[in-house]
Design a protein around this motif. Structure first.
Motif, PDB file in Angstrom:
ATOM      1  N   VAL A  60      77.190  40.153  39.002  1.00 27.19           N
ATOM      2  CA  VAL A  60      77.024  39.853  40.434  1.00 27.19           C
ATOM      3  C   VAL A  60      75.908  38.827  40.621  1.00 27.19           C
ATOM      4  N   ASP A  61      74.799  39.048  39.972  1.00 24.00           N
ATOM      5  CA  ASP A  61      73.668  38.117  40.102  1.00 24.00           C
ATOM      6  C   ASP A  61      74.071  36.717  39.631  1.00 24.00           C
ATOM      7  N   THR A  62      74.852  36.677  38.567  1.00 22.46           N
ATOM      8  CA  THR A  62      75.292  35.389  38.036  1.00 22.46           C
ATOM      9  C   THR A  62      76.223  34.700  39.021  1.00 22.46           C
ATOM     10  N   ASN A  63      77.131  35.485  39.606  1.00 21.55           N
ATOM     11  CA  ASN A  63      78.035  34.918  40.607  1.00 21.55           C
ATOM     12  C   ASN A  63      77.234  34.359  41.772  1.00 21.55           C
ATOM     13  N   ASN A  64      76.258  35.100  42.232  1.00 23.86           N
ATOM     14  CA  ASN A  64      75.453  34.643  43.378  1.00 23.86           C
ATOM     15  C   ASN A  64      74.592  33.431  43.023  1.00 23.86           C
ATOM     16  N   ALA A  65      74.070  33.419  41.818  1.00 25.33           N
ATOM     17  CA  ALA A  65      73.281  32.265  41.378  1.00 25.33           C
ATOM     18  C   ALA A  65      74.166  31.017  41.311  1.00 25.33           C
ATOM     19  N   GLY A  78      81.837  36.033  33.836  1.00 28.41           N
ATOM     20  CA  GLY A  78      82.292  37.298  33.280  1.00 28.41           C
ATOM     21  C   GLY A  78      81.458  37.673  32.079  1.00 28.41           C
ATOM     22  N   MET A  79      81.485  38.936  31.752  1.00 29.28           N
ATOM     23  CA  MET A  79      80.758  39.408  30.578  1.00 29.28           C
ATOM     24  C   MET A  79      81.630  40.395  29.832  1.00 29.28           C
ATOM     25  N   TYR A  80      81.802  40.117  28.534  1.00 34.09           N
ATOM     26  CA  TYR A  80      82.791  40.851  27.740  1.00 34.09           C
ATOM     27  C   TYR A  80      82.188  41.282  26.412  1.00 34.09           C
ATOM     28  N   PHE A  81      82.682  42.399  25.927  1.00 32.23           N
ATOM     29  CA  PHE A  81      82.305  42.848  24.585  1.00 32.23           C
ATOM     30  C   PHE A  81      83.591  42.889  23.762  1.00 32.23           C
ATOM     31  N   ILE A  82      83.846  41.790  23.064  1.00 30.72           N
ATOM     32  CA  ILE A  82      85.105  41.586  22.351  1.00 30.72           C
ATOM     33  C   ILE A  82      84.879  41.930  20.884  1.00 30.72           C
ATOM     34  N   PRO A  83      85.406  43.078  20.441  1.00 27.86           N
ATOM     35  CA  PRO A  83      85.077  43.535  19.086  1.00 27.86           C
ATOM     36  C   PRO A  83      85.327  42.478  18.002  1.00 27.86           C
ATOM     37  N   ASP A  84      86.484  41.813  18.061  1.00 24.15           N
ATOM     38  CA  ASP A  84      86.793  40.836  17.012  1.00 24.15           C
ATOM     39  C   ASP A  84      85.797  39.676  17.014  1.00 24.15           C
ATOM     40  N   LEU A  85      85.374  39.271  18.205  1.00 24.62           N
ATOM     41  CA  LEU A  85      84.447  38.144  18.297  1.00 24.62           C
ATOM     42  C   LEU A  85      83.045  38.555  17.833  1.00 24.62           C
ATOM     43  N   ILE A  86      82.647  39.775  18.213  1.00 23.18           N
ATOM     44  CA  ILE A  86      81.353  40.293  17.761  1.00 23.18           C
ATOM     45  C   ILE A  86      81.324  40.342  16.228  1.00 23.18           C
ATOM     46  N   ASP A  87      82.404  40.881  15.650  1.00 20.24           N
ATOM     47  CA  ASP A  87      82.475  40.968  14.186  1.00 20.24           C
ATOM     48  C   ASP A  87      82.383  39.589  13.549  1.00 20.24           C
ATOM     49  N   GLN A  88      83.086  38.639  14.147  1.00 15.94           N
ATOM     50  CA  GLN A  88      83.100  37.295  13.577  1.00 15.94           C
ATOM     51  C   GLN A  88      81.710  36.649  13.629  1.00 15.94           C
ATOM     52  N   PHE A  89      81.096  36.678  14.835  1.00 21.89           N
ATOM     53  CA  PHE A  89      79.756  36.091  14.991  1.00 21.89           C
ATOM     54  C   PHE A  89      78.765  36.766  14.027  1.00 21.89           C
ATOM     55  N   LYS A 109      72.384  30.785  32.183  1.00 21.17           N
ATOM     56  CA  LYS A 109      70.972  31.159  32.088  1.00 21.17           C
ATOM     57  C   LYS A 109      70.710  32.495  32.793  1.00 21.17           C
ATOM     58  N   THR A 110      71.272  32.652  33.981  1.00 23.02           N
ATOM     59  CA  THR A 110      71.105  33.911  34.711  1.00 23.02           C
ATOM     60  C   THR A 110      71.614  35.084  33.877  1.00 23.02           C
ATOM     61  N   MET A 111      72.777  34.858  33.273  1.00 21.74           N
ATOM     62  CA  MET A 111      73.388  35.891  32.459  1.00 21.74           C
ATOM     63  C   MET A 111      72.533  36.213  31.233  1.00 21.74           C
ATOM     64  N   THR A 112      72.016  35.177  30.603  1.00 22.98           N
ATOM     65  CA  THR A 112      71.196  35.380  29.407  1.00 22.98           C
ATOM     66  C   THR A 112      69.910  36.124  29.747  1.00 22.98           C
ATOM     67  N   GLU A 113      69.316  35.766  30.884  1.00 24.63           N
ATOM     68  CA  GLU A 113      68.115  36.498  31.309  1.00 24.63           C
ATOM     69  C   GLU A 113      68.422  37.977  31.509  1.00 24.63           C
ATOM     70  N   GLY A 114      69.551  38.237  32.130  1.00 24.26           N
ATOM     71  CA  GLY A 114      69.951  39.628  32.360  1.00 24.26           C
ATOM     72  C   GLY A 114      70.156  40.369  31.055  1.00 24.26           C
ATOM     73  N   LEU A 115      70.856  39.706  30.126  1.00 25.37           N
ATOM     74  CA  LEU A 115      71.128  40.352  28.838  1.00 25.37           C
ATOM     75  C   LEU A 115      69.843  40.588  28.059  1.00 25.37           C
ATOM     76  N   TYR A 117      77.314  45.191  35.268  1.00 25.70           N
ATOM     77  CA  TYR A 117      77.968  44.728  36.493  1.00 25.70           C
ATOM     78  C   TYR A 117      76.988  43.925  37.360  1.00 25.70           C
ATOM     79  N   GLN A 118      75.775  44.467  37.499  1.00 23.04           N
ATOM     80  CA  GLN A 118      74.799  43.800  38.370  1.00 23.04           C
ATOM     81  C   GLN A 118      74.433  42.412  37.832  1.00 23.04           C
ATOM     82  N   ILE A 119      74.394  42.276  36.515  1.00 16.44           N
ATOM     83  CA  ILE A 119      74.116  40.940  35.951  1.00 16.44           C
ATOM     84  C   ILE A 119      75.221  39.961  36.353  1.00 16.44           C
TER      85      ILE A 119
END
Lengths: 464, 464
Positions: free
Chosen positions: B283-288, B394-405, B308-314, B279-281
């Motif tokens: 928020v930080d991304t929204n603020n950035a 937004g940040m999502y964990f989409i099972p079908d997309l994870i499996d595909q990638f 980039k902000t999101m990737t740094e957080g992840l 969640y905090q990532i």
């Protein structure tokens, strides 16, 4: 949805009634609000729902009345769709839930339909009411879409009407179950009927009650202190003491069966004696109509019984005069109730109105009238067990209509215009229930929403 | 509506940009739900609203770019309409309210449009998105409606985009005023985010808050504990402790300007530490993104700053790895945010999306990308003062997309699939604000809806 046997049985009975050609039953697609991807609540086409039950967009069905084949058409979703919509079942699996084994991608629909059309076989469809389906049919039949509307099948409509008019036990259960949401909507409106509240606020809350209860509203809410405007879909007014608040609102059940009720409440919780007099006539009319509603009678007769009760009441107040039967026969009461007593209700709030009102509400025996007022009656034919109808008598003082009738010296033997003038500004009252025709009579579906004046007053006051 | 000078001025500026031909601007008609007379909430066409302001159905307008004439077409109501709708002003009088003096009945439209068309003059129109208007244009131009869609005018669209992109002071005031309803919707949802409540109940209440506050929802509400489904318009779930509730919802102001916000709340009122980290990532991304949103920058750059902000957080959590700039350049982060940062907002929630997204969000300088994720960005071009945009990382964990990638071994240098697997079932978080570009930077419109985790938790807890 219902169990698959229900849908198989409906299609079988349809096939029993039809001999030649194919039925083309298009599902709806999402309706664009202000651009293609911003859509209203999806509403499946009722004919499609009735025979195929699947409640999502982009489907079509064909029933071949000669081979007996039943085919569902639709596209499965790919990974891009799944990212936006979540995992989705396959059409093949959905089709099995409604007893259909043959499925094809949508692209195959044109091949099958245009082949039948080119072979000179009749392609039966009901009148399309959305531009998108008109365009689609034009494309499938290779005709200019502007010509499509006139090509619908009377034979197919009649078969659908004969099936859908008589509600199955499961349909009645579904409707009765959802009456609890209707009850909640209308008692909520009563409790909010206090000075300073706006029509828009009440409308919003009622839409929320409907949606929270299972489905969207079944038609645009009429919520107005100007109840004399019959279909008032604008909500600009703030309630004030002395107003009458008319609320005509309904909700769609999870399976898309409609409710449709009207109640009229005294803002602040107390009818004036002038209001109570008129209100009581409308209650009496509603009860007289309910008592008359039973198998074997024509609904036109029920309408006229209601008209007579109303005319007697108006005469007792001095607003009408002369011979009651003659006044009703000539249609003088239509100054006060220019609409019909009611209509069938089911998957549509005006059930099957997309087909053709004359084929739904009338038959060889009972034809529509051209008399002002009676002409607005949507249902005239003989009632049968397991019809569901609305009874919705109303009484209105419509200034423009009073002026028109008066200036044309209409019904001067029956209408006391001098007194009617003093009711300009009174507004309007309508009281509507949903009624099931039983084997021997009829009954209101669900717990009856408060209707007697003292019960309505108490409900309003309880919201203070 | 706005004062008539606003509309006169808009049409004048439009005429300044166009030289030849006529504009055909069709208003909408009521959209049929399940039969012609049972309609959805009326939504006027936004282009018609922008230039002619009148908010009822059955209107059309023509602007002649050579003679300068402006004509409104519509039919006045007769006594039968008045019985059902109440007294109605005349078209002539309504037209004067928006500064138009020339009016005709609708029947005259075909004569004028087809004459211009036959004379070889260009008839400019924006892409029709409702079947009824496609059929109408086919009829007016005497062409098969199936050919109409490709006939829209790029030149006219570009002129409309250049005007509507830059919001006038009155538009900004209207939008800012309505943010109070958006605030109420989202804080209401937070207060309802408790175990045992259903998504459908919350959706219903929010629709009611919107409607009570002035207008219908501006798009179908997304209200889901399965926030990883980006556009989840079904509401089957009951909230339970530990869920994240994602609500993406907006309301139309009385003049039909949209709001569009997303908040994500911990059901029961307390984020788990795993949830709080993600969640905090966001928020930080929204603020950035908010800090980067200002005149002169391209929105594509803002999107990439957010990425980039999101990737740094992840990366800090161990879900991503490797070089951040390179990961963003290759689009590895799109596994977690497969959509764009935001879009323009105004009369439409995706403003002007009916025109053509490429003409609204892109230009000669900035073209749409084909890279997964970035390709979904709706707005890329350079920002100007008085644009209004949404920022919605937004940040999502989409099972079908994870499996595909994973199965395609995509971005193995940047994604730690082993850890990502442990986030399957996490769901999704999105946080969205409506942002005005000012002369020097940007600001959130209206009071900011609670966004920091402790403020969201407190709001949820206050609903207990």
């Amino acid at each position: 949805m219902f169990s698959k046997d229900i849908y198989i049985n409906r299609r079988q009975r349809l096939k029993d009634k039809m001999n030649k050609g194919i039925a083309l039953i298009l599902g709806n697609i999402d309706a664009a609000m202000n651009y293609p991807d911003n859509t209203y609540h999806f509403r499946q086409d009722s004919t499609f729902l009735y025979f195929f039950g699947l409640d999502y967009q982009g489907l079509a069905a064909v029933i071949d009345f000669e081979s007996g084949e039943e085919i569902l058409f639709g596209n499965d979703f790919d990974i891009d769709d799944i990212i936006w919509m979540g995992p989705q079942p396959k059409l093949k699996d959905n089709a099995l839930k409604v007893g259909v084994t043959q499925t094809h991608p949508l692209s195959k629909l044109k091949e099958i339909v245009s082949k039948a059309h080119q072979q000179g076989r009749k392609v039966h469809f009901t009148p399309p009411y959305r531009g998108e389906n008109i365009l689609k049919i034009g494309d499938l039949l290779n005709v200019n879409p502007l010509k499509v509307k006139e090509m619908h099948s009377i034979e197919f409509i009649k078969a659908c009407v004969s099936l859908r008019s008589i509600k199955e036990p499961g349909e009645i259960e579904e409707m009765e179950r959802h009456m609890a949401v209707a009850y909640q909507m209308h008692t909520t409106a009563m409790k909010m009927a206090h000075p300073g509240v706006t029509e828009q606020q009440i409308t919003g809350i009622l839409e929320g009650v409907s949606m929270s209860g299972g489905g969207p509203i079944s038609f645009p809410i009429i919520c107005s202190v100007r109840g004399e405007t019959l279909h008032n879909h604008v909500h600009p007014n703030t309630l004030k003491s002395g107003d009458l608040l008319l609320v005509d609102a309904g909700s769609e059940s999870p399976l898309h069966y409609a409710t449709d009720h009207t109640r009229t409440s005294p803002v602040g919780g107390k009818f004036t004696s002038k209001q109570k007099d008129i209100y009581q006539i409308v209650v009496d009319t509603n009860n007289a109509a309910l008592a008359a509603t039973k198998p074997g009678i024509t609904y036109k007769e029920v309408h006229l019984i209601a008209a007579k009760t109303m005319t007697e009441g108006l005469k007792s107040l001095g607003l009408m005069k002369g011979d009651v039967d003659e006044a009703v026969a000539q249609g003088a009461h239509a100054l006060f109730m220019p609409h019909g007593l009611g209509h069938m209700i089911g998957l549509d709030v005006h059930d099957m109105e997309d087909y053709d009102q004359r084929l739904v509400g009338f038959d060889e025996e009972i034809q529509p009238s051209t008399q002002f007022g009676l002409a607005a009656l949507r249902l005239g034919r003989r009632l049968q067990p397991n019809f569901v109808v609305t009874n919705e008598p109303g009484m209105y003082f419509i200034p423009d209509l009073i002026d028109q009738f008066k200036s044309e010296k209409k019904f001067t033997d029956f209408i006391n215009y001098e007194m009617v003038e003093t009711y300009k500004g009174f507004g309007g009252i309508r009281i509507e229930d949903d009624v099931l025709i039983t084997e021997t009579g009829s009954r209101v579906l669900g717990e009856r929403i408060p209707i007697n004046p003292e019960d309505v007053e108490a409900m309003v006051q309880s919201g203070k």
